[in-house]
Enzyme design. Structure first.
Site, PDB file in Angstrom:
ATOM      1  N   THR A   1       1.380  -0.586  -7.957  1.00  0.00           N
ATOM      2  CA  THR A   1       2.005  -1.368  -9.109  1.00  0.00           C
ATOM      3  C   THR A   1       3.311  -0.314  -9.881  1.00  0.00           C
ATOM      4  OG1 THR A   1      -0.415  -2.395  -9.843  1.00  0.00           O
ATOM      5  CG2 THR A   1       0.816  -2.068 -11.567  1.00  0.00           C
TER       6      THR A   1
ATOM      7  N   ASP B   1      -6.170  -5.074 -14.109  1.00  0.00           N
ATOM      8  CA  ASP B   1      -5.923  -5.271 -15.591  1.00  0.00           C
ATOM      9  C   ASP B   1      -4.317  -5.425 -16.281  1.00  0.00           C
ATOM     10  OD1 ASP B   1      -5.374  -2.717 -13.247  1.00  0.00           O
ATOM     11  OD2 ASP B   1      -4.547  -1.906 -15.518  1.00  0.00           O
TER      12      ASP B   1
HETATM   13  N1  ASP Z   1      -3.880  -1.997 -11.308  1.00  0.00           N
HETATM   14  C1  ASP Z   1      -3.758  -3.147 -10.970  1.00  0.00           C
HETATM   15  C2  ASP Z   1      -4.831  -3.961  -9.916  1.00  0.00           C
HETATM   16  O1  ASP Z   1      -5.886  -3.447 -10.174  1.00  0.00           O
HETATM   17  C3  ASP Z   1      -3.366  -2.646  -9.384  1.00  0.00           C
HETATM   18  C4  ASP Z   1      -2.752  -1.387  -9.468  1.00  0.00           C
HETATM   19  O2  ASP Z   1      -2.208  -0.222 -11.059  1.00  0.00           O
HETATM   20  O3  ASP Z   1      -1.936  -0.465  -7.936  1.00  0.00           O
HETATM   21  O4  ASP Z   1      -4.821  -4.931 -10.610  1.00  0.00           O
END
Ligand code: ASP
Length: 301
Positions: free
Chosen positions: A171, A202
């Protein structure tokens, strides 16, 4: 007027393997070196975080825009948020398909509608109305993700948080303070591997994946979304900025994430004074910021 702008970006908190380290550092470095000089010339924090995240969304290294994870049926569904610390206005999208820059659609939601959050088919039709190009689904797929999906699609014991421990997932997020002292944040993601169709993590949730308030600070989170949402991680760090040093605020919130819900992830941020903060409990987090005109890039603890 502050005489120094601030910009900190991340490219995910995971056990990023050695062979991907350079691509991560280069991507983060490119976003910083293209956007920071513009902030320093007076660009707003909102434009700064949007442009930094656009660069990372277009880079196939990261799990955002092009290069995103595939869901359980092999499709890309993207989530993003942008938030203005001056007004607390934000815009978000989730489960958006076939658009390269979901963070820019999120900004249009904020600026052109009475709402804050659009999802799925509604988000896509709004994006098209705003003039965004609808790409063929394959345009956002990369060979890396197709191979990974083929590998995990039939694994019986697969859990969506496993990749945070064992695989690179990335992300992206950016936090900026402009010369006016305004803060802004943006976070953009393809979510988690083999997520159920329609799953939202999130990242696009205000307070969880991002939060910005000029009076507190601004934070972008990354990691296992189901755990991050439970502790409203980004808002928690912002609240801690009020009575802790910036780095301590980030570290204590990550400790809480780990101890309270066995969570995994990382945060970057800037407090209201302009101090940088970051912390993570995964093996690595790709991150970088500009301090006194110098680019600082790091991936290890
Ligand atoms: N936080 C993101 C999610 O759970 C994934 C990530 O941060 O890599 O969608």
């Amino acid at each position: 007027m502050h005489n120094q702008a601030r910009l900190i970006v991340h490219g995910g908190a995971w056990s990023i393997p050695d062979e991907y380290v350079d691509a991560h550092l280069n991507g983060v470095g490119k976003a910083l070196s293209e956007v920071f000089p513009k902030l320093q010339k007076g660009m707003s924090a909102m434009d700064g975080v949007e442009q930094a995240v656009n660069i990372l969304e277009a880079d196939p290294t990261f799990d955002a825009g092009r290069g995103a994870f595939l869901n359980e049926i092999g499709e890309v569904e993207l989530d993003a948020i942008i938030m203005d610390g001056q007004t607390l206005a934000f815009g978000a999208v989730a489960a958006l398909q076939n658009i390269l820059h979901p963070v820019s659609v999120a900004r249009k939601v904020m600026e052109k509608t009475e709402h804050t959050f659009l999802v799925g088919a509604g988000a896509l039709s709004f994006a098209l109305k705003m003039g965004f190009e609808e790409l063929a689904p394959q345009a956002l797929l990369t060979e890396r993700e197709l191979a990974f999906f083929d590998n995990i699609k039939n694994q019986k014991d697969f859990k969506t948080h496993h990749p945070f421990e064992f695989q690179p997932r990335d992300t992206v997020g950016a936090v900026a303070m402009d010369l006016q002292g305004n803060l802004a944040v943006a976070t953009s993601t393809g979510g988690t591997a083999r997520k159920l169709r329609g799953r939202v993590g999130d990242s696009p949730i205000a307070g969880a994946g991002a939060y910005a308030d000029n009076e507190l600070g601004a934070v972008s989170a990354t990691g296992w979304g189901e755990s991050i949402m439970k502790v409203i991680l980004s808002k928690r760090v912002c609240d801690d900025f009020l009575h802790k040093e910036a780095m301590d605020a980030a570290k204590s919130s990550i400790k809480y994430l780990e101890e309270r819900v066995k969570g995994l992830g990382g945060v970057i941020g800037i407090n209201a004074k302009g101090d940088y903060a970051y912390a993570f409990n995964t093996k690595r987090m790709a991150r970088g910021y500009v301090q006194n005109g110098e680019l600082v890039l790091a991936i290890d603890h």
